[in-house]
Enzyme design. Structure first.
Site, short mmCIF file in Angstrom:
data_model
loop_
_atom_site.label_atom_id
_atom_site.label_comp_id
_atom_site.label_asym_id
_atom_site.label_seq_id
_atom_site.Cartn_x
_atom_site.Cartn_y
_atom_site.Cartn_z
N GLU A 132 0.85 -1.18 0.00
CA GLU A 132 0.00 0.00 0.00
C GLU A 132 0.89 1.24 0.00
O GLU A 132 2.10 1.14 0.25
CB GLU A 132 -0.92 -0.01 1.23
CG GLU A 132 -1.87 -1.20 1.25
CD GLU A 132 -2.77 -1.22 2.47
OE1 GLU A 132 -2.74 -0.24 3.26
OE2 GLU A 132 -3.51 -2.21 2.64
N SER A 137 7.34 -1.61 2.55
CA SER A 137 8.31 -2.47 3.22
C SER A 137 7.78 -3.02 4.54
O SER A 137 8.36 -3.95 5.09
CB SER A 137 9.61 -1.68 3.46
OG SER A 137 10.19 -1.29 2.23
N TRP A 161 1.15 -0.34 -6.52
CA TRP A 161 2.23 -1.02 -7.23
C TRP A 161 1.85 -2.45 -7.62
O TRP A 161 2.64 -3.38 -7.49
CB TRP A 161 3.52 -1.03 -6.39
CG TRP A 161 3.88 0.31 -5.85
CD1 TRP A 161 3.86 0.71 -4.55
CD2 TRP A 161 4.29 1.45 -6.61
NE1 TRP A 161 4.24 2.03 -4.45
CE2 TRP A 161 4.51 2.51 -5.70
CE3 TRP A 161 4.49 1.69 -7.98
CZ2 TRP A 161 4.91 3.78 -6.09
CZ3 TRP A 161 4.89 2.95 -8.37
CH2 TRP A 161 5.10 3.98 -7.43
N GLN A 340 28.32 1.31 -21.17
CA GLN A 340 29.67 1.88 -21.28
C GLN A 340 30.45 1.19 -22.40
O GLN A 340 31.17 1.84 -23.17
CB GLN A 340 30.41 1.72 -19.95
CG GLN A 340 31.75 2.45 -19.89
CD GLN A 340 31.58 3.95 -19.85
OE1 GLN A 340 30.54 4.45 -19.41
NE2 GLN A 340 32.57 4.68 -20.30
N GLY A 344 28.71 5.61 -27.16
CA GLY A 344 27.58 6.44 -27.57
C GLY A 344 26.40 5.63 -28.06
O GLY A 344 25.24 5.98 -27.80
N GLU A 367 9.66 -6.42 -4.71
CA GLU A 367 9.79 -7.68 -3.96
C GLU A 367 10.65 -7.48 -2.70
O GLU A 367 11.38 -8.39 -2.27
CB GLU A 367 10.39 -8.80 -4.83
CG GLU A 367 9.60 -9.11 -6.07
CD GLU A 367 8.35 -9.92 -5.80
OE1 GLU A 367 8.19 -10.39 -4.68
OE2 GLU A 367 7.54 -10.07 -6.72
#
Length: 385
Positions: A132, A137, A161, A340, A344, A367
């Site tokens: 909620e 947590s 969620w 990386q 680019g 989770e």
């Protein structure tokens, strides 16, 4: 062919066959669709029907309830293959399997016979309603209530969620049935089209855009008494047991995502040349890729170690938290390093590694955040677990 395929020690030829089936399905049916669907934010409901038809939704559940009766270590390696191609589908598969856990484990024979075949066969899609807005947590702080009525329960409150929120056909819901903190929560099965169940608009997320996430409002939703799973007041224990297994699912998704990013990075480094030779032959890039490979292998090993404990009926909650922590942190690092390696190009949508990096971030959050996993691990150490 993957340039650095996972080395898998599977327990049987049947297990090898089902992992190969998942790999072929991922390559032929998921990979061609993923970029367009994620860009459009399109939820692939049909994919879950196909997963059910292939027997991939019921892998860890017994054959007598419509599952495949496979060990968890096999299910997780199938999940890796799916998630490596399309993380949104991998997460959805993991959540669906977790949503079925309370019914499969604590439901009555009548409840299992009534609902599990369609759930495991893909006709119905599940969601898991625990968190909620003010109780993520700390699920013991939830406020959603289920009040007794002559015919069952009336449920009021909001769940945040929710994966597949608004798209699922049923929800495993946890709601408060008394004021007791640890024994005041119960588990229910709620139909996705129940009167008074109102999904809010889906969240706009930085990744996993092909997976719907939404808040669900329960406005006096009436459920029959036979939709209570387990004993009244046993819901928190049921939820936490389901989460232990669910964390292994997310760990496997993270490993699959990291493996896919590693594969793309190695392929690019083999083909891209600078100073007259492939960049993989330059020590700076070669060592970075070596560290990425080590992180993937380590994450896979710790995840499968926890799964094998589960398969043998041994305590595995501590190891599940370790696996979730290690695998999701590894996925964040490996996907970032893959960007990386590509330079680019890695920052453009021409290659999937930028999407992988965005998808990896949330795996450190849902989770149970990785901060919560560290608390769980530390408490286990304090108890001598």
């Amino acid at each position: 062919m993957s340039p650095c395929p996972a080395t898998r020690l599977l327990p049987s030829t049947d297990a090898e066959d089902i992992v190969a089936l998942a790999r072929d399905f991922a390559a032929n049916e998921l990979t061609p669709r993923v970029a367009q669907a994620e860009a459009a934010g399109a939820f692939p409901r049909d994919v879950f029907r196909r997963l059910g038809a292939l027997g991939l939704l019921g892998m860890p559940y017994p054959e007598e309830v419509g599952g495949a009766g496979l060990p968890y270590e096999v299910y997780l390696q199938v999940l890796e293959e799916i998630a490596g191609a399309w993380a949104s589908v991998g997460v959805g598969l993991s959540v669906h399997v977790m949503a079925c856990y309370p019914l499969a484990t604590f439901g009555t024979d009548e409840q299992r016979e009534r609902w599990l075949p369609e759930l495991l066969g893909g006709e119905l899609l599940g969601g898991y309603c625990l968190s909620e807005a003010d109780a993520g947590s700390d699920p013991g702080a939830m406020r959603t209530r289920a009040e007794r009525t002559p015919d069952g329960y009336r449920i009021s409150g909001s769940k945040a969620w929710v994966t597949h929120g608004g798209d699922a056909d049923f929800y495993t819901l946890f709601a408060r049935t008394s004021e007791e903190r640890s024994r005041g929560i119960s588990c229910f099965l709620v139909a996705g089209d129940a009167d008074g169940l109102n999904p809010q608009a889906p969240e706009h997320k930085m990744g996993l855009t092909g997976s719907t996430t939404a808040t669900l409002d329960y406005d006096g939703v009436q459920v029959d008494g036979d939709r209570l799973v387990g004993d009244e007041g046993a819901g928190l224990s049921i939820a936490l047991q389901a989460l232990d297994s669910g964390r292994l699912g997310i760990a496997a998704v993270a490993v699959g995502l990291a493996q896919s990013s590693l594969d793309h990075a190695v392929r690019y480094a083999q083909e891209r040349e600078t100073f007259g030779r492939p960049i993989i032959e330059h020590q700076g890039l070669g060592f970075l890729l070596a560290d990425m490979a080590a992180a993937v292998a380590s994450a896979r090993a710790v995840t499968l170690d926890a799964a094998r404990l589960r398969d043998r009926g041994l305590p595995f909650g501590q190891q599940a938290s370790i696996a979730k922590l290690v695998a999701t942190d590894a996925a964040m690092k490996v996907t970032t390093d893959a960007v990386q390696v590509l330079g680019g190009y890695g920052y453009t949508k021409e290659f999937p590694v930028e999407r992988h990096m965005r998808e990896a971030k949330v795996m450190q959050i849902f989770e149970g955040t990785n901060q919560i996993q560290r608390m769980v691990i530390a408490r286990g150490l304090a108890r001598g677990a």
